[in-house]
Design a protein around this motif. Structure first.
Motif, short mmCIF file in Angstrom:
data_model
loop_
_atom_site.label_atom_id
_atom_site.label_comp_id
_atom_site.label_asym_id
_atom_site.label_seq_id
_atom_site.Cartn_x
_atom_site.Cartn_y
_atom_site.Cartn_z
N ILE A 392 0.84 -1.21 0.00
CA ILE A 392 0.00 0.00 0.00
C ILE A 392 0.87 1.26 0.00
CG2 ILE A 392 -1.75 1.30 1.27
CD1 ILE A 392 -2.82 -1.25 0.01
N GLY A 393 2.01 1.19 0.70
CA GLY A 393 2.89 2.35 0.82
C GLY A 393 3.52 2.82 -0.47
N MET A 394 3.49 1.99 -1.50
CA MET A 394 4.04 2.40 -2.79
C MET A 394 3.29 3.61 -3.36
SD MET A 394 4.77 -1.33 -4.51
CE MET A 394 5.48 -0.64 -6.01
N LYS A 395 2.00 3.75 -3.00
CA LYS A 395 1.20 4.87 -3.49
C LYS A 395 0.66 5.74 -2.36
CE LYS A 395 -0.36 2.59 -7.73
NZ LYS A 395 -1.55 2.18 -8.53
N ASN A 396 1.09 5.49 -1.14
CA ASN A 396 0.56 6.22 0.01
C ASN A 396 1.74 6.71 0.84
OD1 ASN A 396 -0.41 6.69 2.77
ND2 ASN A 396 -2.35 5.84 2.06
N PHE A 397 2.04 8.02 0.77
CA PHE A 397 3.25 8.54 1.40
C PHE A 397 3.24 8.39 2.91
CE2 PHE A 397 0.60 12.37 1.58
CZ PHE A 397 0.89 12.86 2.84
N LEU A 398 2.06 8.43 3.54
CA LEU A 398 2.03 8.33 4.99
C LEU A 398 2.31 6.91 5.46
CD1 LEU A 398 1.67 9.86 7.60
CD2 LEU A 398 -0.80 9.47 7.46
N ILE A 399 1.74 5.92 4.77
CA ILE A 399 2.05 4.52 5.11
C ILE A 399 3.53 4.26 4.89
CG2 ILE A 399 1.54 2.11 4.62
CD1 ILE A 399 -0.80 3.65 5.84
N TRP A 400 4.05 4.74 3.76
CA TRP A 400 5.48 4.60 3.49
C TRP A 400 6.30 5.24 4.61
CZ3 TRP A 400 9.55 7.92 2.96
CH2 TRP A 400 10.72 7.43 2.37
N SER A 401 5.88 6.40 5.05
CA SER A 401 6.61 7.11 6.11
C SER A 401 6.60 6.33 7.41
CB SER A 401 6.00 8.50 6.31
OG SER A 401 6.09 9.28 5.13
N LYS A 402 5.46 5.76 7.75
CA LYS A 402 5.37 4.97 8.99
C LYS A 402 6.32 3.77 8.94
CE LYS A 402 0.58 6.17 10.22
NZ LYS A 402 0.76 6.50 11.65
N LEU A 403 6.45 3.16 7.77
CA LEU A 403 7.39 2.05 7.63
C LEU A 403 8.83 2.51 7.81
CD1 LEU A 403 5.84 0.17 4.58
CD2 LEU A 403 6.13 -0.76 6.87
N ARG A 404 9.17 3.66 7.21
CA ARG A 404 10.52 4.17 7.34
C ARG A 404 10.82 4.59 8.78
NH1 ARG A 404 14.29 4.71 6.48
NH2 ARG A 404 15.08 6.49 5.32
N VAL A 405 9.84 5.15 9.47
CA VAL A 405 10.04 5.51 10.87
C VAL A 405 10.25 4.26 11.71
CG1 VAL A 405 8.94 6.50 12.91
CG2 VAL A 405 8.82 7.71 10.73
N LYS A 406 9.55 3.20 11.39
CA LYS A 406 9.73 1.94 12.11
C LYS A 406 11.15 1.42 11.94
CE LYS A 406 7.48 -2.54 12.83
NZ LYS A 406 7.11 -2.25 14.24
N GLN A 407 11.69 1.56 10.72
CA GLN A 407 13.07 1.17 10.48
C GLN A 407 14.03 2.05 11.28
OE1 GLN A 407 13.35 1.57 6.23
NE2 GLN A 407 12.44 -0.43 5.81
N LEU A 408 13.74 3.35 11.32
CA LEU A 408 14.58 4.25 12.10
C LEU A 408 14.53 3.89 13.58
CD1 LEU A 408 16.30 6.87 12.34
CD2 LEU A 408 14.15 8.12 12.63
#
Length: 427
Positions: A392-408
């Motif tokens: 879903i995050g491929m087209k949804n910047f907020l979902i993508w951001s939540k994934l990246r924050v989880k990695q951080l």
């Protein structure tokens, strides 16, 4: 600017610090918090150029609030709490690290002066992160990370060493990437930006200070000629009232565009279970999905016992949604995932509710698929949610951001855990 006693029904304490464009006050009724009051003032070149600009305080405050609200929604650790008036916001009280962190996607501005031979528009991949020591008298000189570590800044009881520098560097890059993706939805290119960090009373490093149109270069459609940031003001040979009106209109436009930076919500993760006895397992998947900002729905259906019903259910979802992921939960002989995968073009994730005493048998039907099928198999509810979020995050910047924050967060937690344990233990 005179000191103020009350803002937004909040009684203020002493003035902690006053800068070129804002004042920071203690808030005695809210221990651990401060209030930042913006000024109707615009400056450039470390204060060498400065003008009053009516309405700027309100515009900057709104812009800052919208940006930090987005960062908070993504899960980043920031000092921002909430707006309290048109020109002020409440924040966690921090002692500031005296370093500006600048992220660049394209080479322009001062970077070209410091790096002759680099062509304007050179694209940094990954984005380039630079650091500058806050020193107006010396025009904020660029510092290396080694200089920051050797300076040994003591900030709210925390010594800024390599660990803290690593965390700030990774966080800085992520803040830029989150906002870059967000602005891309408005056909605006985020060229570069600066942020600062503070340390609160608990010793946490937080993205602090302000992020507004003074903080970045922003080019609509990626065209430098259309810039809408403070560089317009910096570039003026002589500043007229008409010029200031143009700057103000640009800042207002940016603030208005931020209202449209909303992530789409027309997605759904459908969690299908072969039996109601698998509900507990499915609820775990749904809980992890929710933490990542995903919409979910749980359904009960069986590919073996109700094939037509299952396929009809899938068709109904396909007819109304374009951002769709199916998670199938079926034990023993898993026909649910493979049957869905053979009858839909949407992603299918198998997450069988296996037990330790039957994992080698029950997972086999999810793994050993007939040719032509492409569903993946994971064993843990969190993994199913993460994989759905990546899709879903491929087209949804907020979902993508939540994934990246989880990695951080994973990265930071490892650093902090290591910091607590490291050191030679002598017998």
């Amino acid at each position: 600017m005179a000191t103020v006693a009350e803002v937004g029904n909040i009684k203020l304490g002493k003035l902690l610090i006053e800068g070129k464009t804002k004042q920071v006050y203690d808030v005695p009724s809210m221990p651990g918090h401060s209030l930042l009051l913006n000024k109707d003032r615009i400056t450039a070149h470390n204060g060498v150029r400065a003008h009053d600009l009516e309405g700027k305080a309100k515009i900057s405050n709104q812009t800052n609030a919208k940006v930090f609200t987005l960062l908070n929604q993504a899960g980043l650790k920031t000092a921002f709490v909430r707006m309290v008036s048109d020109n002020a916001f409440l924040a966690r009280k921090c002692d500031m690290v005296p370093i500006e962190w600048v992220t660049r996607r394209l080479a322009t501005g001062s970077y070209l002066k410091r790096n002759p031979g680099v062509k304007e528009g050179f694209r940094f991949a990954p984005a380039k992160v630079e650091t500058f020591f806050k020193d107006d008298a010396n025009d904020d000189p660029q510092w290396s990370e080694e200089q920051i570590v050797c300076a040994g800044f003591k900030v709210n009881g925390v010594t800024i060493g390599q660990d803290e520098v690593d965390i700030m560097r990774q966080t800085t890059a992520l803040v830029f990437e989150v906002l870059e993706r967000a602005w891309a939805t408005r056909d605006c290119a985020l060229i570069d930006m600066k942020i600062e960090f503070g340390v609160d009373a608990d010793g946490q490093l937080l993205v602090a200070d302000v992020i507004d149109s003074d903080s970045w270069r922003l080019w609509p459609s990626g065209d430098k000629r259309l810039m809408v940031d403070k560089q317009v003001y910096r570039n003026l040979a002589n500043v007229t009232a008409a010029d200031l009106d143009t700057v103000k209109r640009n800042f207002t436009w940016v603030s208005d565009q931020l209202d449209a930076l909303t992530a789409p919500t027309n997605h759904l993760v459908v969690i299908l279970m072969g039996s109601a006895t698998d509900k507990e397992h499915c609820e775990k998947i749904a809980k992890h999905c929710s933490a990542l900002g995903l919409n979910t729905e749980l359904r009960v259906t069986s590919a073996h016992k109700g094939t037509q019903t299952t396929l009809h259910m899938v068709s109904e979802y396909e007819s109304v949604l374009s951002e769709l992921v199916f998670v199938t939960v079926a034990g023993r002989s898993n026909g649910l995932g493979p049957v869905l995968s053979g009858n839909t073009n949407y992603p299918v994730i198998n997450c069988p509710p296996v037990r330790s005493d039957n994992v080698s048998q029950d997972v086999w039907s999810s793994l050993n698929l007939p040719s032509g099928l492409g569903c993946v198999t994971v064993l843990y509810p969190e993994a199913a949610a993460l994989h759905a979020a990546q899709i879903i995050g491929m087209k949804n910047f907020l979902i993508w951001s939540k994934l990246r924050v989880k990695q951080l967060d994973n990265y930071v937690n490892l650093i902090l855990a290591d910091k607590q344990l490291r050191g030679v233990r002598k017998n």
